[in-house]
Design a protein around this motif. Structure first.
Motif, PDB file in Angstrom:
ATOM      1  N   ALA A 174       0.823  -1.207   0.000  1.00 52.60           N
ATOM      2  CA  ALA A 174       0.000   0.000   0.000  1.00 52.60           C
ATOM      3  C   ALA A 174       0.860   1.261   0.000  1.00 52.60           C
ATOM      4  O   ALA A 174       0.518   2.256  -0.653  1.00 52.60           O
ATOM      5  N   MET A 175       1.978   1.231   0.704  1.00 49.64           N
ATOM      6  CA  MET A 175       2.868   2.392   0.694  1.00 49.64           C
ATOM      7  C   MET A 175       3.523   2.575  -0.669  1.00 49.64           C
ATOM      8  O   MET A 175       3.679   3.699  -1.152  1.00 49.64           O
ATOM      9  N   LEU A 176       3.928   1.485  -1.281  1.00 48.76           N
ATOM     10  CA  LEU A 176       4.526   1.576  -2.615  1.00 48.76           C
ATOM     11  C   LEU A 176       3.513   2.100  -3.632  1.00 48.76           C
ATOM     12  O   LEU A 176       3.858   2.890  -4.518  1.00 48.76           O
ATOM     13  N   ALA A 244      -1.682   4.731   2.819  1.00 47.66           N
ATOM     14  CA  ALA A 244      -1.603   3.274   2.883  1.00 47.66           C
ATOM     15  C   ALA A 244      -2.517   2.716   3.970  1.00 47.66           C
ATOM     16  O   ALA A 244      -3.186   1.696   3.783  1.00 47.66           O
ATOM     17  N   LEU A 245      -2.561   3.386   5.103  1.00 45.83           N
ATOM     18  CA  LEU A 245      -3.414   2.919   6.187  1.00 45.83           C
ATOM     19  C   LEU A 245      -4.877   3.007   5.795  1.00 45.83           C
ATOM     20  O   LEU A 245      -5.678   2.128   6.110  1.00 45.83           O
ATOM     21  N   SER A 246      -5.217   4.066   5.081  1.00 47.65           N
ATOM     22  CA  SER A 246      -6.584   4.204   4.592  1.00 47.65           C
ATOM     23  C   SER A 246      -6.936   3.073   3.619  1.00 47.65           C
ATOM     24  O   SER A 246      -8.017   2.490   3.681  1.00 47.65           O
ATOM     25  N   THR A 248      -5.645   0.076   3.508  1.00 48.69           N
ATOM     26  CA  THR A 248      -5.744  -1.212   4.200  1.00 48.69           C
ATOM     27  C   THR A 248      -6.892  -1.256   5.190  1.00 48.69           C
ATOM     28  O   THR A 248      -7.157  -2.304   5.793  1.00 48.69           O
ATOM     29  N   GLY A 249      -7.540  -0.110   5.388  1.00 44.89           N
ATOM     30  CA  GLY A 249      -8.658  -0.067   6.335  1.00 44.89           C
ATOM     31  C   GLY A 249      -8.246   0.109   7.769  1.00 44.89           C
ATOM     32  O   GLY A 249      -9.063  -0.015   8.693  1.00 44.89           O
ATOM     33  N   ALA A 250      -6.971   0.445   7.994  1.00 38.33           N
ATOM     34  CA  ALA A 250      -6.476   0.651   9.352  1.00 38.33           C
ATOM     35  C   ALA A 250      -6.598   2.123   9.716  1.00 38.33           C
ATOM     36  O   ALA A 250      -6.516   3.011   8.865  1.00 38.33           O
ATOM     37  N   ALA A 251      -6.759   2.399  10.993  1.00 37.93           N
ATOM     38  CA  ALA A 251      -6.839   3.776  11.478  1.00 37.93           C
ATOM     39  C   ALA A 251      -5.504   4.164  12.074  1.00 37.93           C
ATOM     40  O   ALA A 251      -4.867   3.369  12.779  1.00 37.93           O
TER      41      ALA A 251
END
Length: 253
Positions: A174-176, A244-246, A248-251
């Motif tokens: 996701a970061m890449l 990337a966090l968005s 992956t669905g992470a907060a």
């Protein structure tokens, strides 16, 4: 608190110790400090200040990222030439007798007892602090922050930012993707190091067993050589991480 809490002989320093963000930032090679009992390890001033002893700029970058996300930062307080907290203590390069172009006389003939003392004095409390930061959060996200030298064994490195992972590539992917959307150049996966080089020890120890999102960031140290450059890099990486966090669905908080 928004400062590093440490002292002369402490193995670990914490920033934002009371933070509630699920993000846990870690900087294993934050310091070039060699405790007094080791003398200079037989090294010149040049060697003690070089990238062999620590990751220049990495701590400053990690601090900025931790502050942006209101997250805890766990940083090692001793040089990786005393013990590399990103290696298992039994690994030959955990207390290296040579690092790139530098011989380390103080590590040349370490016996089992001395290796155990270093491990218990520095490695164990550092990783206990990381483990606590992970266990204190219901859905922790581990991000380790490093820097690397522009020239290694005489060869120039063109990669500027490495996004590293072990078996779990979710956050790295996701970061890449975020970096690619931002038009970033010279950002590469598992470069200049990868799992085969043993650099993902902290990820494997603290993130993979619990299937926690994780990533290791490597930044070429000439790109974070002063405060302005560190601010700029922290914004770039922070933007990619937030995206990337968005994805992956992470907060983040």
């Amino acid at each position: 608190m928004n400062h590093l809490e440490t002292d002369e002989e402490t193995a670990v320093a914490l920033r934002n110790a009371d933070a509630v963000s699920p993000l846990v930032f870690v900087c294993e090679h934050a310091s070039a400090h060699i405790p007094e009992r080791f003398g200079t390890l037989g090294l010149s001033v040049e060697a003690r200040k070089s990238h062999a002893a620590w990751d220049p700029g990495a701590l400053a970058l990690a601090e900025r990222l931790a502050d942006r996300f209101g997250a805890v930062l766990v940083a090692a307080s001793v040089s990786r030439l005393v013990i590399d907290c990103n290696r298992p203590p039994e690994a030959p390069d955990a207390m290296p007798a040579r690092s790139e172009i530098f011989d380390i006389p103080g590590n040349a003939k370490l016996d089992k007892a001395e290796r155990e003392i270093r491990s218990q004095s520095y490695y164990t409390p550092f990783h206990a602090a990381v483990a606590k930061a992970i266990s204190d959060r219901s859905d922790p996200i581990l991000v380790t922050v490093h820097s690397f030298t522009p020239v290694y064994h005489g060869a120039a490195r063109t990669v500027e930012i490495g996004v590293l992972h072990d078996r779990d590539a979710r956050l790295a992917d996701a970061m890449l993707d975020a970096a690619d959307r931002a038009g970033a150049q010279n950002v590469r996966r598992n470069d200049p190091y990868g799992p085969e080089d043993g650099v993902t020890h902290t990820l494997k120890k603290h993130a993979l067993p619990g299937k926690h999102l994780n990533v290791m960031l490597e930044v070429r140290n000439d790109l974070i050589a002063d405060a302005a450059a560190q601010d700029d890099m922290a914004k770039r990486l922070g933007d990619w991480l937030e995206s990337a966090l968005s994805t992956t669905g992470a907060a983040a908080c």
